[in-house]
Design an enzyme around this catalytic site. Structure first.
Site, PDB file in Angstrom:
ATOM      1  N   TRP A 217       0.837  -1.217   0.000  1.00 55.69           N
ATOM      2  CA  TRP A 217       0.000   0.000   0.000  1.00 55.69           C
ATOM      3  C   TRP A 217       0.861   1.251   0.000  1.00 55.69           C
ATOM      4  CZ3 TRP A 217      -2.078   2.709   4.889  1.00 55.69           C
ATOM      5  CH2 TRP A 217      -1.169   2.604   5.947  1.00 55.69           C
ATOM      6  N   ASP A 218       2.142   1.082   0.303  1.00 56.20           N
ATOM      7  CA  ASP A 218       3.088   2.206   0.300  1.00 56.20           C
ATOM      8  C   ASP A 218       2.920   3.029  -0.984  1.00 56.20           C
ATOM      9  OD1 ASP A 218       3.900   0.045   1.913  1.00 56.20           O
ATOM     10  OD2 ASP A 218       5.965   0.727   1.992  1.00 56.20           O
TER      11      ASP A 218
ATOM     12  N   GLU B 105       0.148  -3.244  12.565  1.00 58.99           N
ATOM     13  CA  GLU B 105       0.262  -4.701  12.411  1.00 58.99           C
ATOM     14  C   GLU B 105       0.574  -5.431  13.712  1.00 58.99           C
ATOM     15  OE1 GLU B 105       3.178  -4.781   9.317  1.00 58.99           O
ATOM     16  OE2 GLU B 105       1.700  -4.419   7.739  1.00 58.99           O
TER      17      GLU B 105
ATOM     18  N   LYS C 161       1.824   0.029  16.227  1.00 57.76           N
ATOM     19  CA  LYS C 161       3.049  -0.010  15.413  1.00 57.76           C
ATOM     20  C   LYS C 161       3.195   1.265  14.579  1.00 57.76           C
ATOM     21  CE  LYS C 161       5.430  -2.601  11.779  1.00 57.76           C
ATOM     22  NZ  LYS C 161       5.356  -3.664  10.778  1.00 57.76           N
ATOM     23  N   GLN C 162       2.111   1.709  13.993  1.00 58.80           N
ATOM     24  CA  GLN C 162       2.180   2.877  13.104  1.00 58.80           C
ATOM     25  C   GLN C 162       0.801   3.508  12.992  1.00 58.80           C
ATOM     26  OE1 GLN C 162       3.004  -0.130   9.966  1.00 58.80           O
ATOM     27  NE2 GLN C 162       2.258   1.462   8.619  1.00 58.80           N
TER      28      GLN C 162
HETATM   29  C1  BGC Z   1       4.673  -1.849   7.426  1.00 59.65           C
HETATM   30  C2  BGC Z   1       3.692  -1.839   6.281  1.00 59.65           C
HETATM   31  C3  BGC Z   1       4.450  -1.542   5.006  1.00 59.65           C
HETATM   32  C4  BGC Z   1       5.591  -2.515   4.805  1.00 59.65           C
HETATM   33  C5  BGC Z   1       6.431  -2.183   3.604  1.00 59.65           C
HETATM   34  C6  BGC Z   1       5.767  -2.864   7.144  1.00 59.65           C
HETATM   35  O1  BGC Z   1       6.688  -2.851   8.187  1.00 59.65           O
HETATM   36  O2  BGC Z   1       4.018  -2.156   8.632  1.00 59.65           O
HETATM   37  O3  BGC Z   1       2.712  -0.855   6.504  1.00 59.65           O
HETATM   38  O4  BGC Z   1       3.576  -1.613   3.939  1.00 59.65           O
HETATM   39  O5  BGC Z   1       6.432  -2.497   5.938  1.00 59.65           O
HETATM   40  O6  BGC Z   1       6.967  -0.908   3.708  1.00 59.65           O
END
Ligand code: BGC
Length: 766
Positions: free
Chosen positions: A334-335, A473, A585-586
């Site tokens: 999704w980045d 996550e 986490k984010q």
């Molecule tokens: C993040 C995801 C991201 C992925 C790739 C993961 O650590 O939690 O949101 O899409 O890294 O960058």
């Protein structure tokens, strides 16, 4: 040639690194990578220290995926042969470049010209000393093309020198089919792809061509007598093509392109490349006055963003590390849609369109993934490669070195809404109806349909989405994640909107599409019902979204007590305790606030931000940018600036994250988002664009360009004089809304208005 090796004089356009620390070599290789959306070349030493083959693969080709023949195979982008290898030796052995000889291997990234420069000095006792200057780029005007220049000056010594230029590592991941002096053809082991490369190499001593003294396939070697004052120039032009099926011949393409490039010569190849970069910069540069570190960081971000995309190949997208490193195996997340697309949509719509066409071409994979799990519509791969089939590994080594199951491929479902979000944003900003009718509408409808089948009605009269993972996550198999559900509802509503619009404006195409997708009025009626009754976790009394059902009951850990930590919170607390805690986490609800601010009425945006921001451990490189964007929009610009510098540090500071695995391209996109959507307060509206600037006190001014529905705009926010200046450089008059007030803008009349001062820190109630 020496002139070509001179970097741009203005320090704000170059990144330098004089260090020579073996422990950080891999980080330097990443940071100084040159790429063009098709080719990527990490900044590994071009001149090898020995004739022994010490190859660390450093060359990438977009879309060159293969799937190993193993248990639970995971497709990965494989390495391409390294076309930059050079070795220099004396009669008696290699001419060694020692680490630890002080600042002996400086690297320069000339961001303005889109190329990397290196210098080094090779010595052999007191007898021989030569100085080298090296240049490399992959062309932005002809993406199949790479150039290497080497300039060697003999300072001391009369001796025989051997210089060898070769391609290395072709058999690392590929099988060679044909190797000739100037040509190589390889194939992948299982995926049926082929890669062709051709090269023209020449060496001149004091202006005279020296034919190679030894030749082998893709290997050229010269030996000559060196004298002090001698100048030796090596030039190598390379062309590269990938084919995805048996009907294409990449060999013919590279031979033709090589002969064209040879005819025009490296100077013209370089000129065209530099012109292409100048064009990119004129549309996408961001100027910050008053904060040199921020200026460097945003330029570095824009450099890598411009390097990552390829408007000419709608079969590939941008992996989580672009073409700069091997982490995440080249997989697309999704980045791309959430962190990168806004930059492309608003500065390079052709690249944005191509990236969205990749999602169109992978729709069948997404439909198959949904069908496999008993749902309808399109459920995009959380980790995507070239086929669109799910590529997330099933297991990995966790932070505590235990093998853990990876559930994101099955449960991180918001990806479908994220793709839909980018489609809508693209159409809104470009007005590209042709794309909408031919591809975008189908993505919106199929993702909308997915959510309508995914959400299930329950006894409380609401629809629920159970068993997902949100952007945070750390928490798995959760119910009614606010981010997922509100994005899903938004997705269904846009699907309904596009259905109505197609029916009205393009009835013939709409009829065909309905037939092809087996879509009728009853479906649309059902979707409307789902959108109206989807649980969101919003508490109307407090205005807070609960991140997911039960989140408020979890352990509230005071993250301030761990502020000195150097590892992520899930390592500090352990996986299980983290899952039982509110540690995030984010950005999750904060990401929702960043993407859909209109879902947060009145002051509830600030209420949610104040609640969730202190609970976030920023365990992902995607997190700080979202927080910075929202903080800036809420007027807390100094907090936003702190997040800006934290985000910049991810790839630029030597203190923390090792970036050997590649640039965190989403963080780079996040810097741009923070600057343009945050500090400048950009919003995309149906009647034009909105701006509501709040600059950090240290930024004297901020300037950037935007593309909007066929128009080019220049925005400059001047903090010293408290003025905002927007001018239309091309295109029809339009409406710009500044702090909620509409203004008209036309070619002959720039808009100059006052800006508001940011709130002072004592205005903040945090
Ligand atoms: C993040 C995801 C991201 C992925 C790739 C993961 O650590 O939690 O949101 O899409 O890294 O960058």
């Amino acid at each position: 040639m020496k002139q070509a090796l001179e970097p741009t004089a203005d320090a704000a356009w170059v990144l330098n690194d004089d260090g020579c620390d073996p422990l950080r070599e891999s980080d330097r290789e990443t940071r100084f990578t040159v790429s063009n959306g098709f080719l990527g070349a990490r900044a590994s030493h071009a001149v090898n220290r020995s004739f022994r083959r010490l190859v660390s693969p450093n060359s990438y080709v977009a879309g060159l995926f293969d799937t190993p023949d193993t248990d639970r195979p995971v497709p990965e982008r494989v390495f391409a042969p390294d076309w930059l290898d050079v070795r220099i030796g004396l009669a008696g052995g290699p001419l060694v470049h020692h680490f630890g000889q002080g600042p002996s291997h400086p690297l320069t990234l000339d961001m303005r010209r889109g190329l990397a420069l290196a210098e080094c000095r090779l010595v052999e006792g007191t007898a021989v000393s030569v100085r080298l200057g090296l240049l490399r780029f992959v062309s932005l005007s002809r993406r199949s093309l790479g150039l290497q220049l080497l300039h060697l000056e003999v300072d001391q010594g009369e001796t025989d020198i051997t210089l060898e230029a070769s391609f290395e590592g072709g058999d690392h991941d590929l099988i060679s089919e044909r190797l000739e002096i100037e040509f190589g053809l390889w194939r992948t082991h299982h995926s049926g792809k082929r890669l062709a490369m051709a090269a023209a190499v020449a060496l001149r001593i004091d202006g005279q061509d020296l034919p190679p003294t030894a030749l082998a396939p893709l290997k050229w070697s010269w030996t000559w007598r060196a004298r002090p004052g001698q100048v030796v120039c090596l030039e190598r032009i390379v062309t590269v093509a990938r084919s995805d099926g048996p009907d294409q011949d990449p060999g013919a393409i590279v031979r033709k392109e090589l002969s064209d490039a040879r005819r025009s010569g490296w100077r013209s190849v370089m000129e065209q490349h530099e012109t292409a970069w100048a064009n990119r910069w004129s549309c996408s540069d961001v100027e910050v006055e008053g904060d040199a570190a921020a200026q460097k960081a945003i330029r570095f971000a824009v450099y890598h963003l411009n390097s990552a995309a390829n408007p000419d190949d709608p079969r590939v997208s941008i992996g989580a590390r672009g073409l700069t490193g091997a982490d995440y195996r080249g997989h697309v997340f999704w980045d791309t849609e959430i962190f990168l697309l806004p930059f492309y949509i608003l500065t390079w719509p052709e690249a944005a369109r191509s990236l969205l066409m990749y999602r169109f071409h992978t729709l069948d994979g997404a439909r198959a993934k949904a069908a496999d799990r008993g749902w309808r519509g399109a459920f995009y791969a959380w980790e995507s490669t070239d086929t669109g089939l799910e590529a997330t590994p099933e297991q990995a080594v966790g932070p505590d070195r235990q093998i853990i199951d990876i559930l994101t491929g099955a449960q991180e479902q918001h990806i479908s809404a994220d793709v839909a979000y980018a489609v809508w944003q693209y159409w809104q900003a470009t007005g590209d109806d042709e794309f909408l009718v031919a591809a975008g509408a189908e993505i919106l409808l199929e993702t909308g349909r997915f959510w309508a089948s995914r959400a299930q009605p329950e006894a409380d009269g609401l629809h629920h989405i159970r068993g997902v993972i949100g952007p945070d996550e750390y928490h798995e198999a959760i119910d009614d994640n606010a981010f997922t559900n509100v994005m899903a509802r938004w997705n269904i509503r846009r699907a309904l909107e596009v259905a109505a619009m197609l029916g009205e404006r393009w009835p013939a195409e709409w009829t065909i599409l309905c037939r092809r997708l087996d879509l009728d009025e009853a479906d649309l009626g059902h979707w409307t019902g789902v959108a109206e009754t989807l649980a969101t976790g919003l508490d109307p009394d407090t205005g807070l979204f609960e991140q997911f059902t039960g989140y408020f009951d979890l352990e509230d850990v005071d993250l301030a007590a761990y502020s000195g930590r150097s590892v992520p919170m899930d390592v500090v607390l352990g996986r299980e305790r983290t899952q039982r805690s509110q540690v995030i986490k984010q950005a999750d609800v904060v990401a929702l606030l960043a993407l859909l601010p209109e879902e947060f009425a009145g002051e509830t945006g600030a209420t949610n931000f104040r609640y969730y921001e202190p609970r976030c451990g920023h365990g992902s490189s995607l997190s700080t940018a979202m927080h910075g964007l929202v903080a800036a929009r809420l007027g807390d610009v100094e907090m936003a600036l702190d997040y800006f510098h934290k985000t910049a540090a991810i790839d630029l500071a030597d203190t923390k994250v090792a970036i050997g695995g590649g640039i965190h391209i989403a963080a780079q996109g996040g810097l741009w988002l923070m600057t343009v959507f945050g500090f400048a307060g950009l919003s995309l509206r149906s009647d034009g664009i909105g701006l509501a600037p709040h600059l950090p006190a240290s930024w004297l001014s901020l300037g950037f360009g935007l593309q909007w529905r066929g128009r080019s705009l220049a925005v400059r926010i001047d903090q010293t004089n408290q003025k905002l200046d927007v001018s239309l450089e091309s295109g029809q008059p339009m409406i710009i809304t500044i702090y909620g007030q509409p203004h008209s803008l036309s070619l002959d009349q720039a808009l100059v208005t006052d800006i508001k001062r940011p709130r002072q820190s004592d205005d903040r109630s945090r």
